[in-house]
Design a protein around this motif. Structure first.
Motif, PDB file in Angstrom:
ATOM      1  N   ILE A 286       1.062  -3.006  10.573  1.00 50.14           N
ATOM      2  CA  ILE A 286       1.728  -3.778   9.507  1.00 50.14           C
ATOM      3  C   ILE A 286       3.171  -4.069   9.915  1.00 50.14           C
ATOM      4  CG2 ILE A 286       2.542  -3.714   7.102  1.00 50.14           C
ATOM      5  CD1 ILE A 286       0.088  -2.044   6.391  1.00 50.14           C
ATOM      6  N   SER A 290       5.185  -7.673  10.855  1.00 51.07           N
ATOM      7  CA  SER A 290       6.446  -8.095  10.215  1.00 51.07           C
ATOM      8  C   SER A 290       7.555  -8.235  11.251  1.00 51.07           C
ATOM      9  CB  SER A 290       6.870  -7.084   9.152  1.00 51.07           C
ATOM     10  OG  SER A 290       5.853  -6.903   8.210  1.00 51.07           O
ATOM     11  N   ASN A 311       3.421  -4.428   0.984  1.00 53.51           N
ATOM     12  CA  ASN A 311       1.995  -4.737   1.052  1.00 53.51           C
ATOM     13  C   ASN A 311       1.169  -4.056  -0.027  1.00 53.51           C
ATOM     14  OD1 ASN A 311       1.588  -6.223   3.859  1.00 53.51           O
ATOM     15  ND2 ASN A 311       3.203  -4.683   4.041  1.00 53.51           N
TER      16      ASN A 311
END
Ligand code: 4AD
Ligand code: MG
Length: 430
Positions: A286, A290, A311
Motif C-alpha cells: 500500500i 502511494s 485506505n
C-alpha cells in the motif's frame, strides 16, 4: 439551604436552590446582568435584575470577576434559549473569593501559554469535555475486562530491567542499584496470566522518547490484558470486541461532549467488528502504491500510518512484522522465523497505532536467544525465563495507550490535551 449541582437543575423548576461554583463569564445589558456560572457538572446563566434584589447584592454582581468563587441562591426557571434549557433568577450572591485578573480570557491564546497555565486551562469547557471522556474511557476499559472475568493485577512501576526498547528507559537510583520506571506491565502480566489465566493491569508507563511528535508522551497510561492459551488471531478478536465496546459506551454516554468538541460521530459509529486485517508485507505494498519506498525491516512512522489509514474507514490490524523491528518477547512465526507474531491496531482518520500486542515467545531456548540478540542481560530476566520452564503455554496480550485512543475518539490534533498534566520532551511544568 441544600446545594444543587447544575446538571440537576431541571429537576428543580420553580424552586429556590443554592449552587456553588465559579464565574465563567459575564454579560450585561442595561439594568440586567447575566452571570454564567460553572460548577464542574455544567454551566448555567443567572439573571441579575436591579429591581428584584438589594443594592448590596447588585453591587456584588457588578464587581464579581471571571473565575471568582461564589455561592448563588435563586429561583430555577425554564428558558429554552439557555444552556440546558434552564436559567436562575438571582436572589442572593455570596462571593467567596474575588479572582485576580484571570490570565485565560475568552480571546485566543498560544499553545505554550495555555500549557504553562495548564492548572487553570483545565477549567475551560473544552478541557472538561475531553477529560470527562477520558474518565469514561478508563471506566469502560476496566468494565470490559471485569465483565469478561479478567483479574486486575497491579504491575510494579520501579523495575530492574526493560520490557521495550532500552533507549527509552528512565533510569533512577534504587539504594545504589539501577532501577527503571516501567515501560509496560507486560512481563509481570505474563507471570500473573500463568497464575490466573486472564489478567489485566492498568497504570502509568514511562518512555524517554526523544521524539517531539503529536503522538508521544513521556508518561502515559496503558491498559494491558494478558491471556493464557491464546494465540494471535484470538488476541485480535479480543481487541476488536474491546475497542467496539468502549466506543459504543462513549457514544451512548457522552455524545453531547463529543459534539461540543466538534467531533464527527459517523466514523465512530462504524467501529463494529470485524476490523480489517493486513500483513506487514501488504502494508508495504500500500505504501509503495502511494509512492513511498519503504525498506522491509523498519517499523512504521506516524506519516506511514496516516497513509495506510487512508485506505480504511475502521480501525485495522497490521500483523506479522519483521522480528527485527519488534521487542525480544515476541513469538517468532515457526514457518517464517524472520517474522514476529505481533499485531498493531491502527485507528482510522490518521490517528495511528492505538494498540500494540501479539503472541509471546513461549519456548525457553528461542527466548534465551532473543534476549542475547537484543543485547539484554539474561540474569535480569531469570524470573521471566522461569515462566517457560514451569508449565509454559501459548499466550498473548496487548497494550492500549489511553491518550492515543482518547485523541482519536475526541478528534484531537495533539496528544497533549488528552491527559490532565502532560509530560513531554520539553515540558515538566506545571
Ligand atoms: O506498542 P507498545 O510499545 O507495546 C507495549 O508496550 C507492549 N508491552 C504492550 C503489551 O503487549 N502488553 O505500546 C502500546 C501502546 C501503543 O500502541 C500506544 O497506544 C501507547 O502504548 N504508547 C504511547 N502513548 C503515548 N506516548 C508514547 N510515547 C507511547 N508509546 C506507546
Ligand atoms: Mg508499538
Amino acid at each position: 439551604m441544600h446545594r444543587v449541582f447544575i446538571k440537576d437543575l431541571a429537576l428543580y423548576e420553580g424552586k429556590e436552590v443554592k449552587i456553588c461554583g465559579w464565574l465563567y463569564n459575564k454579560r450585561s445589558s442595561g439594568k440586567i446582568f447575566f452571570l454564567i456560572i460553572r460548577d464542574g457538572t455544567g454551566i448555567v446563566q443567572v439573571i441579575v435584575s436591579k429591581n428584584d434584589i438589594s443594592p448590596e447584592i447588585f453591587e456584588a454582581s457588578e464587581k464579581i470577576t471571571q473565575e471568582s468563587s461564589c455561592e448563588i441562591i435563586g429561583i430555577v426557571k425554564k428558558e429554552p434559549r439557555s444552556p440546558g434549557g434552564i436559567e436562575i433568577i438571582l436572589k442572593d450572591l455570596k462571593i467567596i473569593q474575588i479572582s485576580l485578573d484571570y490570565p485565560i480570557s475568552p480571546k485566543e491564546h498560544g499553545t505554550d501559554f495555555l500549557m504553562d497555565h495548564r492548572h487553570l486551562w483545565l477549567r475551560s469547557l473544552r478541557q472538561q469535555a475531553i477529560l470527562k471522556i477520558r474518565s469514561e474511557l478508563i471506566k469502560a476499559s476496566r468494565d470490559y475486562f471485569d465483565k469478561e472475568d479478567y483479574v486486575l493485577i497491579d504491575a510494579p512501576i520501579l523495575t530492574p530491567s526493560s520490557c521495550e526498547d532500552t533507549t527509552t528507559l528512565f533510569k533512577t537510583d534504587y539504594f545504589g542499584e539501577d532501577a527503571y520506571l516501567s515501560q509496560s506491565g507486560q512481563l509481570y502480566n505474563e507471570a500473573a496470566a500463568m497464575a490466573f489465566g486472564k489478567v489485566y493491569c492498568f497504570g502509568p508507563t514511562f518512555r524517554a522518547e526523544k521524539s517531539k511528535t503529536r503522538r508521544h508522551l513521556m508518561e502515559f497510561w496503558m491498559i494491558e490484558p494478558e491471556i493464557a492459551f491464546c494465540r494471535l488471531e484470538e488476541n485480535m478478536q479480543i481487541q476488536e470486541n474491546f475497542i467496539s465496546f468502549i466506543i459504543q459506551r462513549i457514544l451512548s454516554k457522552l455524545e453531547k461532549e463529543l459534539i461540543f468538541l466538534g467531533r464527527n460521530l459517523e466514523p465512530l459509529k462504524k467501529v463494529i467488528p470485524p476490523f480489517p486485517r493486513i500483513s506487514y508485507d501488504e502494508a508495504l505494498e500500500i505504501l509503495r502504491k502511494s509512492g513511498i519506498d519503504f525498506k522491509w525491516g523498519g517499523d512504521f512512522g506516524g506519516g506511514d500510518e496516516t497513509i495506510l489509514a487512508e485506505n480504511f474507514d475502521k480501525p485495522f490490524f497490521v500483523s506479522h512484522f519483521p522480528a527485527i523491528c519488534k521487542a525480544f518477547y515476541m513469538k517468532q512465526d515457526n514457518l517464517k522465523p524472520e517474522l514476529a507474531l505481533a499485531s498493531d491496531l491502527l485507528a482510522p482518520e490518521g490517528y495511528g497505532e492505538i494498540i500494540g500486542g501479539g503472541e509471546r515467545e513461549d519456548n525457553l531456548e528461542i527466548l534465551k536467544g532473543k534476549i542475547k540478540a537484543h543485547n539484554l542481560n539474561e540474569e535480569a530476566y531469570k524470573w521471566y525465563l522461569d515462566l517457560r520452564s514451569y508449565g509454559s503455554v501459548p499466550h498473548s496480550g496487548f497494550g492500549m495507550g489511553i491518550e492515543r485512543c482518547l485523541s482519536w475518539i475526541c478528534g484531537l490534533e495533539h496528544v497533549r490535551e488528552s491527559i490532565p498534566f502532560p509530560r513531554m520532551l520539553t515540558r515538566l511544568y506545571p
